[in-house]
Enzyme design. Structure first.
Site, PDB file in Angstrom:
ATOM      1  N   ASP A  32      14.772   1.444 -13.543  1.00  0.00           N
ATOM      2  CA  ASP A  32      14.751  -0.171 -13.644  1.00  0.00           C
ATOM      3  C   ASP A  32      14.283  -0.570 -15.041  1.00  0.00           C
ATOM      4  O   ASP A  32      13.478  -0.387 -15.575  1.00  0.00           O
ATOM      5  CB  ASP A  32      13.439  -0.416 -12.719  1.00  0.00           C
ATOM      6  CG  ASP A  32      13.663  -0.048 -11.171  1.00  0.00           C
ATOM      7  OD1 ASP A  32      14.569  -1.102 -10.688  1.00  0.00           O
ATOM      8  OD2 ASP A  32      12.827   0.509 -10.738  1.00  0.00           O
ATOM      9  N   MET A 134      17.732  -7.017  -2.970  1.00  0.00           N
ATOM     10  CA  MET A 134      16.560  -6.881  -3.477  1.00  0.00           C
ATOM     11  C   MET A 134      15.648  -7.280  -2.096  1.00  0.00           C
ATOM     12  O   MET A 134      15.586  -8.361  -1.658  1.00  0.00           O
ATOM     13  CB  MET A 134      16.125  -7.877  -4.530  1.00  0.00           C
ATOM     14  CG  MET A 134      16.764  -7.261  -5.964  1.00  0.00           C
ATOM     15  SD  MET A 134      16.500  -5.609  -6.317  1.00  0.00           S
ATOM     16  CE  MET A 134      14.661  -5.428  -6.516  1.00  0.00           C
TER      17      MET A 134
HETATM   18  C1  DX5 Z   1      11.559  -3.568  -8.410  1.00  0.00           C
HETATM   19  C2  DX5 Z   1      12.463  -2.557  -8.803  1.00  0.00           C
HETATM   20  C3  DX5 Z   1      12.329  -1.479  -7.571  1.00  0.00           C
HETATM   21  C4  DX5 Z   1      10.989  -0.827  -7.814  1.00  0.00           C
HETATM   22  C5  DX5 Z   1      10.523  -0.495  -6.315  1.00  0.00           C
HETATM   23  O1  DX5 Z   1      11.804  -4.622  -9.408  1.00  0.00           O
HETATM   24  O2  DX5 Z   1      13.739  -3.047  -8.786  1.00  0.00           O
HETATM   25  O3  DX5 Z   1      13.349  -0.628  -7.956  1.00  0.00           O
HETATM   26  O4  DX5 Z   1      10.806   0.399  -8.484  1.00  0.00           O
HETATM   27  O5  DX5 Z   1       9.345   0.055  -6.021  1.00  0.00           O
HETATM   28  P1  DX5 Z   1       8.600   0.135  -4.781  1.00  0.00           P
HETATM   29  O6  DX5 Z   1       9.044   1.055  -3.970  1.00  0.00           O
HETATM   30  O7  DX5 Z   1       7.248   0.332  -5.250  1.00  0.00           O
HETATM   31  O8  DX5 Z   1       8.604  -1.479  -4.238  1.00  0.00           O
HETATM   32 ZN    ZN Z   2      15.186  -1.325  -8.952  1.00  0.00          ZN
END
Ligand code: DX5
Ligand code: ZN
Length: 216
Positions: A32, A134
């Site tokens: 990320d 998302m």
């Molecule tokens: C959020 C990121 C995700 C994050 C997800 O902006 O894109 O990839 O790591 O984390 P969890 O599984 O903790 O929601």
């Molecule tokens: Zn992500």
């Protein structure tokens, strides 16, 4: 398929955390990248990915949460990303940036925020290798899953079969035991997980359990 996100791990031990992803049996590792503009937080840049690339054969799934990604694509390609996902909301030049990724021989992905409809990316669906829905607001790990996003996964699944497209459908944020089955039922292929994955001691057993839930 699973793409554990290093965002849920301890960055001071990034090499070991990446090895733990590989040992769990996951195929992908999710990175990320945040720039403090497209999203408030700042994480890391291409050098971090490049250094870890030397230590791993996993498929590197790079999620760019940065404004105007076309200005940085070359650098992430050089760093050894296998799949690069850009946000539809982050650029005026979505087609061009996806083409840049594809022309480099890497997989091109497009991501959409919870508030962005699937129709916003319909013109690029024929050319992308993956679509990332998302399921939380981008920017932080550990947030609560937004239920309304599931119907976009199912819409992408229908559009894929109707249009004869071949993209994979990913979902990112708030994913774990409670919602994995419903996501798969609606057409998700790739689950991105940070908190749920890294809070497990036996990560391999956890992924196995999720597979059983899905097959259940
Ligand atoms: C959020 C990121 C995700 C994050 C997800 O902006 O894109 O990839 O790591 O984390 P969890 O599984 O903790 O929601
Ligand atoms: Zn992500």
């Amino acid at each position: 398929m699973f793409s554990p996100s290093l965002l849920g791990s301890d960055f001071s031990r990034a090499g070991e955390e990446l090895a733990a992803i590989a040992a769990s049996g996951a195929d992908y590792a999710h990175f990320d990248v945040m720039d403090g503009n497209f999203v408030p937080e700042i994480t890391f840049g291409a050098k971090f990915i490049e250094d870890l690339r030397q230590e791993s054969d996993l498929v590197f799934d790079v999620h760019l949460m940065i404004d105007s990604p076309e200005r940085h694509i070359e650098r992430f390609i050089k760093a050894g990303a296998d799949m690069i996902t850009v946000h539809a909301e982050s650029t005026h030049h979505l087609w061009r940036v996806l083409q840049m990724i594809k022309e480099s021989g890497k997989d091109a992905g497009v991501a959409i925020n919870p508030g962005t409809p699937v129709s916003f990316i319909e013109t690029v669906l024929p050319i992308v290798d993956s679509v990332l829905v998302m399921t939380v607001n981008p920017g932080w790990g550990g947030q609560r899953f937004i239920m309304n996003t599931v119907e976009k996964i199912s819409e992408l699944d229908s559009r894929r079969s109707d249009g004869g497209f071949s993209y994979i459908i990913g979902a990112d944020g708030g994913i774990g035991r409670k919602n994995i089955a419903e996501l798969y039922r609606n057409g998700m292929d790739l689950a991105v997980m940070g908190t749920a994955f890294f809070s497990e001691d036996d990560k391999g057993a956890f992924l196995h359990e999720l597979e059983e839930i899905v097959e259940g």
